[in-house]
Design a protein around this motif. Structure first.
Motif, PDB file in Angstrom:
ATOM      1  N   ILE A 164       0.874  -1.180   0.000  1.00 39.61           N
ATOM      2  CA  ILE A 164       0.000   0.000   0.000  1.00 39.61           C
ATOM      3  C   ILE A 164       0.908   1.226   0.000  1.00 39.61           C
ATOM      4  O   ILE A 164       1.802   1.331   0.842  1.00 39.61           O
ATOM      5  N   PRO A 165       0.725   2.168  -0.920  1.00 44.95           N
ATOM      6  CA  PRO A 165       1.582   3.360  -0.924  1.00 44.95           C
ATOM      7  C   PRO A 165       1.384   4.184   0.344  1.00 44.95           C
ATOM      8  O   PRO A 165       0.303   4.185   0.928  1.00 44.95           O
ATOM      9  N   ASP A 166       2.428   4.862   0.784  1.00 43.03           N
ATOM     10  CA  ASP A 166       2.315   5.724   1.964  1.00 43.03           C
ATOM     11  C   ASP A 166       1.296   6.843   1.714  1.00 43.03           C
ATOM     12  O   ASP A 166       1.154   7.307   0.576  1.00 43.03           O
ATOM     13  N   PRO A 167       0.605   7.290   2.758  1.00 39.62           N
ATOM     14  CA  PRO A 167      -0.356   8.383   2.572  1.00 39.62           C
ATOM     15  C   PRO A 167       0.325   9.659   2.082  1.00 39.62           C
ATOM     16  O   PRO A 167       1.405  10.023   2.559  1.00 39.62           O
ATOM     17  N   ASP A 168      -0.296  10.317   1.127  1.00 43.39           N
ATOM     18  CA  ASP A 168       0.155  11.638   0.692  1.00 43.39           C
ATOM     19  C   ASP A 168      -0.342  12.696   1.671  1.00 43.39           C
ATOM     20  O   ASP A 168       0.308  13.716   1.898  1.00 43.39           O
ATOM     21  N   LEU A 169      -1.503  12.412   2.246  1.00 44.63           N
ATOM     22  CA  LEU A 169      -2.213  13.405   3.056  1.00 44.63           C
ATOM     23  C   LEU A 169      -2.828  12.736   4.280  1.00 44.63           C
ATOM     24  O   LEU A 169      -3.455  11.681   4.174  1.00 44.63           O
ATOM     25  N   LEU A 170      -2.617  13.354   5.461  1.00 46.52           N
ATOM     26  CA  LEU A 170      -3.292  12.927   6.688  1.00 46.52           C
ATOM     27  C   LEU A 170      -4.199  14.051   7.153  1.00 46.52           C
ATOM     28  O   LEU A 170      -3.784  15.208   7.235  1.00 46.52           O
ATOM     29  N   ILE A 171      -5.436  13.700   7.451  1.00 46.25           N
ATOM     30  CA  ILE A 171      -6.391  14.650   8.038  1.00 46.25           C
ATOM     31  C   ILE A 171      -6.766  14.146   9.425  1.00 46.25           C
ATOM     32  O   ILE A 171      -7.091  12.959   9.594  1.00 46.25           O
ATOM     33  N   ARG A 172      -6.694  15.024  10.419  1.00 47.83           N
ATOM     34  CA  ARG A 172      -7.222  14.676  11.740  1.00 47.83           C
ATOM     35  C   ARG A 172      -8.249  15.728  12.136  1.00 47.83           C
ATOM     36  O   ARG A 172      -7.954  16.922  12.192  1.00 47.83           O
ATOM     37  N   THR A 173      -9.472  15.281  12.395  1.00 46.71           N
ATOM     38  CA  THR A 173     -10.521  16.177  12.859  1.00 46.71           C
ATOM     39  C   THR A 173     -10.476  16.268  14.383  1.00 46.71           C
ATOM     40  O   THR A 173      -9.662  15.619  15.033  1.00 46.71           O
ATOM     41  N   LYS A 177      -4.021  17.931  17.967  1.00 48.49           N
ATOM     42  CA  LYS A 177      -2.848  17.946  17.091  1.00 48.49           C
ATOM     43  C   LYS A 177      -1.813  16.930  17.555  1.00 48.49           C
ATOM     44  O   LYS A 177      -0.794  17.275  18.154  1.00 48.49           O
ATOM     45  N   ARG A 178      -2.113  15.667  17.267  1.00 46.31           N
ATOM     46  CA  ARG A 178      -1.143  14.591  17.518  1.00 46.31           C
ATOM     47  C   ARG A 178      -1.463  13.422  16.608  1.00 46.31           C
ATOM     48  O   ARG A 178      -2.546  13.343  16.022  1.00 46.31           O
ATOM     49  N   LEU A 179      -0.517  12.474  16.512  1.00 39.52           N
ATOM     50  CA  LEU A 179      -0.681  11.331  15.603  1.00 39.52           C
ATOM     51  C   LEU A 179      -1.302  10.114  16.288  1.00 39.52           C
ATOM     52  O   LEU A 179      -1.797   9.213  15.606  1.00 39.52           O
ATOM     53  N   SER A 180      -1.261  10.062  17.608  1.00 39.09           N
ATOM     54  CA  SER A 180      -1.935   8.994  18.368  1.00 39.09           C
ATOM     55  C   SER A 180      -1.573   7.585  17.894  1.00 39.09           C
ATOM     56  O   SER A 180      -2.449   6.743  17.690  1.00 39.09           O
ATOM     57  N   ASN A 181      -0.267   7.353  17.698  1.00 39.87           N
ATOM     58  CA  ASN A 181       0.222   5.992  17.386  1.00 39.87           C
ATOM     59  C   ASN A 181      -0.349   5.459  16.065  1.00 39.87           C
ATOM     60  O   ASN A 181      -0.642   4.289  15.923  1.00 39.87           O
ATOM     61  N   PHE A 182      -0.496   6.354  15.096  1.00 41.04           N
ATOM     62  CA  PHE A 182      -1.103   6.000  13.804  1.00 41.04           C
ATOM     63  C   PHE A 182      -0.084   6.143  12.676  1.00 41.04           C
ATOM     64  O   PHE A 182       0.433   7.234  12.422  1.00 41.04           O
ATOM     65  N   LEU A 183       0.235   5.045  12.007  1.00 38.88           N
ATOM     66  CA  LEU A 183       1.062   5.042  10.794  1.00 38.88           C
ATOM     67  C   LEU A 183       2.344   5.874  10.946  1.00 38.88           C
ATOM     68  O   LEU A 183       2.709   6.651  10.062  1.00 38.88           O
ATOM     69  N   LEU A 184       3.051   5.687  12.065  1.00 38.42           N
ATOM     70  CA  LEU A 184       4.217   6.528  12.355  1.00 38.42           C
ATOM     71  C   LEU A 184       5.305   6.402  11.295  1.00 38.42           C
ATOM     72  O   LEU A 184       5.959   7.390  10.950  1.00 38.42           O
ATOM     73  N   TRP A 185       5.511   5.212  10.778  1.00 41.09           N
ATOM     74  CA  TRP A 185       6.494   5.002   9.715  1.00 41.09           C
ATOM     75  C   TRP A 185       5.989   5.587   8.390  1.00 41.09           C
ATOM     76  O   TRP A 185       6.684   6.305   7.679  1.00 41.09           O
ATOM     77  N   GLN A 186       4.756   5.276   8.080  1.00 40.73           N
ATOM     78  CA  GLN A 186       4.186   5.606   6.769  1.00 40.73           C
ATOM     79  C   GLN A 186       3.945   7.104   6.566  1.00 40.73           C
ATOM     80  O   GLN A 186       3.875   7.574   5.439  1.00 40.73           O
TER      81      GLN A 186
END
Length: 224
Positions: A164-173, A177-186
């Protein structure tokens, strides 16, 4: 304009929306499904091939048992009522995370993946019982077990997002303002947009506005 192949979303704010509008966190989770439907529709319209939704993290087990059970019942009902429609629309469903749910839910998840496996219009990666730290630790264990050289290519082979290609864009609603252990590498080079609105209030217009901003963002990847 930047090409957009993969959008990842942290769908935050359901519980807060529910308490604010219905005096019930569960009502917010239910309302959030309407937003999921809208975002899927707009993702297809924008010809985006991958959509990853953070639905339940490894840390979410700490929530009250009643809320966790409600979430899984909501997911079961959604899949039972909507998987045929997703299949007709040529949408592929893939689960990332560890499937250690009830036997019924595990069977339903497996059947949904199997039914939609050949679809190519859009791939929805549903992150369930997913935690990026666990994913990375597991990848390193697999590298050691299989006596593989530690490099980027081999690590990515053992991630749950392999192929699966890495995300180009991350949206958090949800105005958090944190990543919360989500796709840290990707997410290493993803463009990140934090949205103040709670997930049930997030509209097609909001989504398309972010997509437009992303497409006009200068992406350097370390260059000038």
């Amino acid at each position: 304009m930047n090409p957009l192949n993969h959008v990842a979303i942290i769908m935050d704010g359901n519980g807060r929306w529910g308490l604010k509008n219905k005096n019930s966190r569960n009502a917010g989770h239910k309302a959030g499904l309407n937003t999921v439907e809208k975002v899927i529709k707009e993702t297809i319209k924008n010809k985006i091939k991958f959509l990853t939704l953070y639905a339940f993290s490894t840390e979410n087990w700490k929530r009250p048992k009643k809320e966790v059970n409600f979430l899984f019942n909501l997911l079961e009902n959604f899949l039972k009522s909507r998987i045929d429609d997703l299949n007709k629309k040529k949408i592929k469903l893939k689960i990332i995370g560890v499937k250690n749910f009830s036997k019924n839910l595990n069977n339903l998840l497996n059947a949904s993946e199997k039914k939609t496996v050949k679809n190519k219009k859009l791939q929805i990666n549903l992150a369930l019982n997913y935690g990026s730290k666990f994913e990375l630790l597991n990848a390193f264990k697999e590298l050691k077990k299989n006596r593989k050289t530690i490099n980027e290519k081999n690590i990515e082979k053992y991630l749950q997002t392999t192929n699966i290609p890495d995300p180009d864009l991350l949206i958090r609603t949800g105005n958090t303002k944190r990543l919360s252990n989500f796709l840290l590498w990707q997410l290493a080079y993803s463009e990140i947009f934090f949205e103040k609105k709670l997930w049930p209030d997030f509209t097609e217009k909001d989504y398309n506005k972010i997509i437009k901003k992303f497409k006009n963002t200068k992406r350097n990847y370390g260059r000038i």
